[in-house]
Design an enzyme around this catalytic site. Structure first.
Site, short mmCIF file in Angstrom:
data_model
loop_
_atom_site.label_atom_id
_atom_site.label_comp_id
_atom_site.label_asym_id
_atom_site.label_seq_id
_atom_site.Cartn_x
_atom_site.Cartn_y
_atom_site.Cartn_z
N GLU A 238 145.16 -22.33 35.66
CA GLU A 238 144.44 -22.11 34.59
C GLU A 238 145.31 -22.37 33.11
O GLU A 238 146.47 -21.91 32.84
CB GLU A 238 144.25 -20.50 34.51
CG GLU A 238 143.31 -20.21 33.37
CD GLU A 238 143.17 -18.61 33.17
OE1 GLU A 238 142.07 -18.16 32.61
OE2 GLU A 238 144.18 -17.90 33.74
N HIS A 316 134.68 -16.70 37.22
CA HIS A 316 134.59 -15.22 36.81
C HIS A 316 134.76 -14.92 35.44
O HIS A 316 134.64 -13.89 34.85
CB HIS A 316 135.66 -14.62 37.70
CG HIS A 316 137.07 -14.86 37.53
ND1 HIS A 316 137.63 -16.10 37.80
CD2 HIS A 316 138.13 -14.31 36.75
CE1 HIS A 316 138.69 -16.39 37.20
NE2 HIS A 316 139.11 -15.00 36.55
N ASP A 317 135.31 -16.04 34.59
CA ASP A 317 135.74 -15.71 33.29
C ASP A 317 134.79 -16.29 32.16
O ASP A 317 134.79 -16.23 31.05
CB ASP A 317 137.06 -16.23 32.89
CG ASP A 317 138.10 -15.48 33.24
OD1 ASP A 317 137.83 -14.27 33.47
OD2 ASP A 317 139.50 -16.03 33.27
#
Length: 564
Positions: A238, A316-317
């Site tokens: 990420e 998920h973000d």
């Protein structure tokens, strides 16, 4: 394009699972590992070959599992270590691989003594594990105690938390309950490798998604890579706040031996966001901006012959992609889901799909109360606006509208499996309510119905993933060219591989659009491979229908376009 080594993860399609929201097997309202296990055949049927499990480690859940208390133990509501080992084995038995989240920028402040840190690193300044975290003395201005500097955290406020017992500040880039680890300490690093990585690699895990990989010291990334290489493990990092593509190349170039690929946040993640994520209005971007963001990540394959990239719109973000980038209006939702599927499957790099994306799940509605927003980032922002505006109704309404468009909460609602109670997320006889409110549209969007509907978003995803495998060189490894960058309505791009070429055309509007093909492909012979509408492209040069997309194989007539 230079042919580089074809590692298994390059041609892979990864399906990301958020354990709390995927499927509840025991009726306690929380998704779990056995719920994932029960749907492995469904996941495999989509056409994916790898699953990625978000943090399933023991945690106080201040930040939904990204505050880890024990790297070597499963969070009890999700199951046991034995359940996890069975999930790994059953995933492999189906010919799929499994990767986990590697969260090592920080831990929980309740860290177990069996993993990095100690239960109370604040106990004294001479605690042998105190240096596993980052401590600084106070700064005094006119006699007033102040943090060491003015840095702000990702969830707002200072990154420094005062510890009254030892009279120092500790660093936390996220929640105060998530102290940052000190990567300059070699003992800390070795403990991380052993507990957070080797413990699970020894149990058969095939790789990691590396959380916030550019936020901690990278001087010893080679050390981490040595551990990973022993297991032929895949890594995807990420990578926020890294606009310099030369730096990104250093992360993902094979010769640098750091990461296999990254999620580059200058891609679609930041599209439509404000200076602070939620300080914006919905759809505050243009299609050319969206296209440039995609082109940036696709360019990695040209910048370095041994680099690799990723393709994703959801995780998920992030909020749901249909709501963000097309339209979740009932008349456009299915077409929008298919359009984004075709676009993604035609882009180069490892493809990542988030649970429910294959069904066309959307954001929950603006009518839901703020109590339905469970994420710390969402609640902190709303509280900040309330405080700064004196609870001004207009400002609060604007804040809620932004959250309804961009909040992480939308990706975390339970999966819609059927029209049963709780949308089939929990067993029919469950007495517990799901931990988050299920969507209200399961009648028109659920996995059970779509499995038998050839016109569904799910069916189209299956078709596109099969086509991506069939034309693997061209679609997964081919060079990307945006053929009409300034077009505000259409996304027209080509993919080229050793003289072969495909053309993707995506209508992002709610109107039929005239299609003026670029000169380089206008006179070539074209074969329609797939369209998101039965009629596809019209013979009169129009793109037939709102939010229609098409993928065409082009033969001949390629003058003016770069060949691979």
């Amino acid at each position: 394009m230079t042919v580089t080594e074809r590692k298994w993860w390059k041609d892979g399609v990864v399906y990301q699972i958020y354990p709390a929201s995927f499927k509840d097997s025991n009726g306690d309202g929380i998704g779990d590992l056995n719920g994932i296990l029960s749907e492995l055949d469904y996941i495999r049927s989509i056409g994916v070959d790898t699953i990625w499990i978000c943090p399933m480690y023991d945690s106080p859940q201040v930040d939904m599992g990204y505050d880890i208390r024990d790297y070597e133990k499963v969070y009890p509501p999700y199951g046991t270590n034995e359940d996890m080992e069975r999930l790994i084995a059953e995933t492999h038995a189906r010919g799929m691989r499994i990767v986990l989240d590697l969260v090592v920028n920080h831990t929980s402040d309740q860290i177990s003594t069996s993993t990095p840190g100690s239960r109370n690193p604040r106990s004294s300044k001479d605690n042998p594990k105190r240096d596993w975290y980052i401590w600084r003395p106070a700064r005094y201005v006119d006699g007033k105690r102040c943090p060491p500097n003015n840095w702000l955290g990702n969830f707002g406020g200072s990154v420094w938390m005062w510890d009254d017992h030892t009279q120092e500040y500790y660093l936390h880039l996220f929640c105060p309950e998530q102290p940052d680890l000190n990567w300059e300490n070699p003992v800390t690093r070795q403990a991380i490798y052993k507990s957070a990585m080797e413990f699970w690699l020894e149990r058969g895990v095939d790789g990691f998604r590396v959380d916030t990989v550019n936020m901690y010291s990278k001087g010893e990334m080679g050390e981490m890579n040595e551990v990973l290489q022993r297991y032929d493990a895949m890594t995807v990092g990420e990578c926020p706040n890294t606009p310099d593509m030369a730096r990104v190349v250093k992360y993902v170039s094979a010769k640098e031996r750091q990461l296999n690929m990254v999620f580059q946040f200058q891609d679609v993640v930041d599209i439509g966001q404000g200076p602070y994520k939620f300080q914006t209005t919905p759809k505050n971007y243009t299609l050319p901006q969206f296209k440039r963001a995609i082109a940036t990540t696709q360019s990695l394959l040209r910048l370095s012959p041994d680099a690799w990239t990723t393709v994703f719109l959801e995780n998920h973000d992030q909020a749901r992609s249909i709501t963000r980038f097309t339209s979740d209006a009932p008349e456009h939702r299915v077409a929008g889901g298919k359009l984004l599927s075709l676009m993604m499957c035609a882009l180069s790099g490892t493809l990542f799909i988030y649970q429910g994306q294959e069904l066309g799940m959307t954001n929950f509605p603006l009518s839901w109360d703020m109590s339905e927003y469970k994420d710390v980032d969402s609640s902190n922002y709303y509280k900040m606006v309330a405080q700064r505006s004196g609870n001004d109704p207009q400002k609060l309404a604007e804040a809620k509208a932004s959250l309804q468009h961009l909040a992480r909460d939308h990706a975390r609602v339970p999966m819609s499996w059927s029209t049963a109670p709780s949308n089939g997320f929990s067993p029919a006889d469950s007495k517990a309510e799901p931990w988050m409110r299920p969507l209200e549209d399961a009648q028109v969007c659920n996995a059970e119905q779509q499995r038998g509907d050839k016109a569904s978003v799910l069916a189209f995803w299956k078709r596109m993933l099969a086509l991506r495998r069939q034309f693997n060189d061209l679609l997964v490894h081919g060079e990307f060219d945006d053929l009409d960058e300034s077009n505000p309505d259409l996304f027209i791009f080509s993919k080229t591989w050793q003289g072969r070429k495909a053309l993707a055309v995506c209508n992002f509007t709610d109107k039929v659009q005239s299609l003026d093909l670029p000169e380089g492909v206008r006179n070539g012979k074209r074969e329609l491979l797939v369209s998101s509408a039965d009629r596809g492209t019209r013979g009169d040069g129009g793109l037939g229908g709102a939010r229609v997309s098409a993928l065409v194989k082009v033969v001949g007539g390629l003058s003016g376009l770069r060949d691979g």
